[in-house]
Design a protein around this motif. Structure first.
Motif, PDB file in Angstrom:
ATOM      1  N   LEU A   1     -38.984  33.079 -48.557  1.00 53.94           N
ATOM      2  CA  LEU A   1     -38.697  31.724 -49.028  1.00 53.94           C
ATOM      3  C   LEU A   1     -37.413  31.713 -49.833  1.00 53.94           C
ATOM      4  N   CYS A   2     -36.615  30.675 -49.626  1.00 56.18           N
ATOM      5  CA  CYS A   2     -35.467  30.477 -50.501  1.00 56.18           C
ATOM      6  C   CYS A   2     -35.735  29.281 -51.408  1.00 56.18           C
ATOM      7  N   ARG A   3     -35.146  29.319 -52.569  1.00 58.01           N
ATOM      8  CA  ARG A   3     -35.324  28.252 -53.565  1.00 58.01           C
ATOM      9  C   ARG A   3     -33.970  27.994 -54.210  1.00 58.01           C
ATOM     10  N   GLY A   4     -33.563  26.743 -54.260  1.00 57.03           N
ATOM     11  CA  GLY A   4     -32.272  26.450 -54.855  1.00 57.03           C
ATOM     12  C   GLY A   4     -32.181  25.034 -55.359  1.00 57.03           C
ATOM     13  N   GLY A   5     -31.111  24.781 -56.051  1.00 61.20           N
ATOM     14  CA  GLY A   5     -30.865  23.465 -56.580  1.00 61.20           C
ATOM     15  C   GLY A   5     -29.399  23.112 -56.467  1.00 61.20           C
ATOM     16  N   SER A   6     -29.119  21.813 -56.491  1.00 66.24           N
ATOM     17  CA  SER A   6     -27.741  21.358 -56.359  1.00 66.24           C
ATOM     18  C   SER A   6     -27.108  21.225 -57.732  1.00 66.24           C
ATOM     19  N   SER A   7     -25.813  21.380 -57.762  1.00 68.31           N
ATOM     20  CA  SER A   7     -25.086  21.217 -59.014  1.00 68.31           C
ATOM     21  C   SER A   7     -25.297  19.807 -59.549  1.00 68.31           C
ATOM     22  N   GLY A   8     -25.678  19.709 -60.794  1.00 73.77           N
ATOM     23  CA  GLY A   8     -25.913  18.404 -61.395  1.00 73.77           C
ATOM     24  C   GLY A   8     -27.311  17.873 -61.195  1.00 73.77           C
ATOM     25  N   GLY A   9     -28.093  18.541 -60.387  1.00 78.53           N
ATOM     26  CA  GLY A   9     -29.471  18.117 -60.186  1.00 78.53           C
ATOM     27  C   GLY A   9     -30.370  18.597 -61.300  1.00 78.53           C
ATOM     28  N   SER A  10     -31.630  18.193 -61.210  1.00 75.64           N
ATOM     29  CA  SER A  10     -32.581  18.594 -62.239  1.00 75.64           C
ATOM     30  C   SER A  10     -32.847  20.085 -62.162  1.00 75.64           C
ATOM     31  N   ASN A  11     -32.737  20.737 -63.288  1.00 72.48           N
ATOM     32  CA  ASN A  11     -33.050  22.160 -63.326  1.00 72.48           C
ATOM     33  C   ASN A  11     -34.530  22.429 -63.135  1.00 72.48           C
ATOM     34  N   TYR A  12     -35.349  21.423 -63.306  1.00 69.85           N
ATOM     35  CA  TYR A  12     -36.782  21.644 -63.303  1.00 69.85           C
ATOM     36  C   TYR A  12     -37.445  21.295 -61.977  1.00 69.85           C
ATOM     37  N   LYS A  13     -36.676  20.807 -61.024  1.00 72.40           N
ATOM     38  CA  LYS A  13     -37.250  20.357 -59.756  1.00 72.40           C
ATOM     39  C   LYS A  13     -36.595  21.050 -58.573  1.00 72.40           C
ATOM     40  N   LEU A  14     -36.275  22.315 -58.737  1.00 72.06           N
ATOM     41  CA  LEU A  14     -35.670  23.040 -57.628  1.00 72.06           C
ATOM     42  C   LEU A  14     -36.625  23.089 -56.455  1.00 72.06           C
ATOM     43  N   THR A  15     -36.087  23.024 -55.247  1.00 76.70           N
ATOM     44  CA  THR A  15     -36.927  22.951 -54.065  1.00 76.70           C
ATOM     45  C   THR A  15     -36.937  24.267 -53.314  1.00 76.70           C
ATOM     46  N   PHE A  16     -38.026  24.477 -52.583  1.00 74.58           N
ATOM     47  CA  PHE A  16     -38.171  25.622 -51.701  1.00 74.58           C
ATOM     48  C   PHE A  16     -37.909  25.208 -50.263  1.00 74.58           C
ATOM     49  N   GLY A  17     -37.357  26.130 -49.483  1.00 74.64           N
ATOM     50  CA  GLY A  17     -37.364  25.961 -48.050  1.00 74.64           C
ATOM     51  C   GLY A  17     -38.767  26.202 -47.509  1.00 74.64           C
ATOM     52  N   LYS A  18     -38.946  25.930 -46.214  1.00 75.59           N
ATOM     53  CA  LYS A  18     -40.282  26.075 -45.629  1.00 75.59           C
ATOM     54  C   LYS A  18     -40.617  27.521 -45.278  1.00 75.59           C
ATOM     55  N   GLY A  19     -39.621  28.389 -45.319  1.00 79.54           N
ATOM     56  CA  GLY A  19     -39.878  29.803 -45.151  1.00 79.54           C
ATOM     57  C   GLY A  19     -39.693  30.332 -43.755  1.00 79.54           C
ATOM     58  N   THR A  20     -39.491  31.644 -43.679  1.00 78.71           N
ATOM     59  CA  THR A  20     -39.472  32.391 -42.425  1.00 78.71           C
ATOM     60  C   THR A  20     -40.618  33.387 -42.477  1.00 78.71           C
ATOM     61  N   LEU A  21     -41.531  33.286 -41.521  1.00 81.70           N
ATOM     62  CA  LEU A  21     -42.660  34.212 -41.458  1.00 81.70           C
ATOM     63  C   LEU A  21     -42.279  35.397 -40.593  1.00 81.70           C
ATOM     64  N   LEU A  22     -42.135  36.546 -41.231  1.00 83.76           N
ATOM     65  CA  LEU A  22     -41.706  37.765 -40.555  1.00 83.76           C
ATOM     66  C   LEU A  22     -42.898  38.684 -40.318  1.00 83.76           C
ATOM     67  N   THR A  23     -43.019  39.147 -39.084  1.00 84.45           N
ATOM     68  CA  THR A  23     -44.023  40.156 -38.738  1.00 84.45           C
ATOM     69  C   THR A  23     -43.294  41.364 -38.171  1.00 84.45           C
ATOM     70  N   VAL A  24     -43.516  42.525 -38.784  1.00 88.35           N
ATOM     71  CA  VAL A  24     -42.934  43.770 -38.299  1.00 88.35           C
ATOM     72  C   VAL A  24     -44.057  44.614 -37.729  1.00 88.35           C
ATOM     73  N   ASN A  25     -43.986  44.828 -36.437  1.00 88.59           N
ATOM     74  CA  ASN A  25     -45.040  45.569 -35.741  1.00 88.59           C
ATOM     75  C   ASN A  25     -44.749  47.061 -35.703  1.00 88.59           C
ATOM     76  N   PRO A  26     -45.772  47.873 -35.978  1.00 87.66           N
ATOM     77  CA  PRO A  26     -45.556  49.337 -35.991  1.00 87.66           C
ATOM     78  C   PRO A  26     -45.276  49.866 -34.594  1.00 87.66           C
TER      79      PRO A  26
END
Lengths: 115, 113
Positions: free
Chosen positions: B88-113
């Motif tokens: 997951l990545c999480r970030g905020g825009s310059s000038g935006g609220s420091n308390y409401k940073l948003t997450f991306g929806k994520g990349t689900l990684l599976t590594v098979n042996p």
């Protein structure tokens, strides 16, 4: 080190019931927050607090209440549960105040099912 | 609210392969964090990047922040089953609220042996 502790781990509710999800942290963090995680939707911020007595709404606050009477505890209340509130709930804290450079420390979640 | 787009949404690879996942926004990030979440647990912070063009390495993981601070990538070399998880990545825009940073929806990684 306990970190962020969430209880219960699992809960099943019937529509219309109420309950409180508990969150406690022992790191003296000012900032605490609640997220819900749904498949394909990522983590969405419900409510947050920057200190005792101070709370504010996040992205998806409807149907949830919070309060912050102590630095350590930040409970999340569902007053009348709905099936749409079925989700995994995460509590997170950070120091100093959850800004962009502050890492979030997460609990291990509460899996809630509303039937 | 700044929108963060992560790609790919799902990735399944064999042990030993290399991979890259991405986090993009139409707005400039003030900074960006990467987290990894394993099944049944909460996300754990991997790294924070704050300067355009910044590259950080964490063992086999390399994080890059775009020069324009609108994108970031995570590259894993010689993936192992222990790398399996939701990134997951999480970030905020310059000038935006420091308390409401948003997450991306994520990349689900599976590594098979």
């Amino acid at each position: 080190n306990a970190g962020v502790t969430q209880t219960p781990k699992f809960q099943v509710l019937k529509t219309g019931q109420s309950m409180t999800l508990q969150c406690a942290q022992d790191m003296n963090h000012e900032y605490m927050s609640w997220y819900r995680q749904d498949p394909g939707m990522g983590l969405r911020l419900i409510h947050y607090s920057v200190g005792a007595g101070i709370t504010d709404q996040g992205e998806v606050p409807n149907g949830y209440n919070v309060s912050r009477s102590t630095t350590e505890d930040f409970p999340l209340r569902l007053l009348s549960a709905a099936p749409s509130q079925t989700s995994v709930y995460f509590c997170a804290s950070s120091y100093p105040r959850g800004g962009e450079n502050s890492p979030l420390h997460f609990g291990n979640g509460t899996r809630l099912t509303v039937t | 609210t700044q929108l963060l787009e992560q790609s790919p949404q799902f990735l399944s690879i064999q042990e030993g392969e290399n991979l890259t996942v991405y986090c993009n926004s139409s707005s400039v990030f003030s900074s960006l964090q990467w987290y990894r979440q394993e099944p049944g647990e909460g996300p754990v912070l991997l790294v924070t990047v704050v300067t355009g063009g910044e590259v950080k390495k964490l063992k086999r993981l390399t994080f890059q922040f775009g020069d324009a601070r609108k994108d970031s990538s995570l590259h894993i070399t010689a993936a192992q089953p222990g790398d399996t998880g939701l990134y997951l990545c999480r970030g905020g825009s310059s000038g935006g609220s420091n308390y409401k940073l948003t997450f991306g929806k994520g990349t689900l990684l599976t590594v098979n042996p």
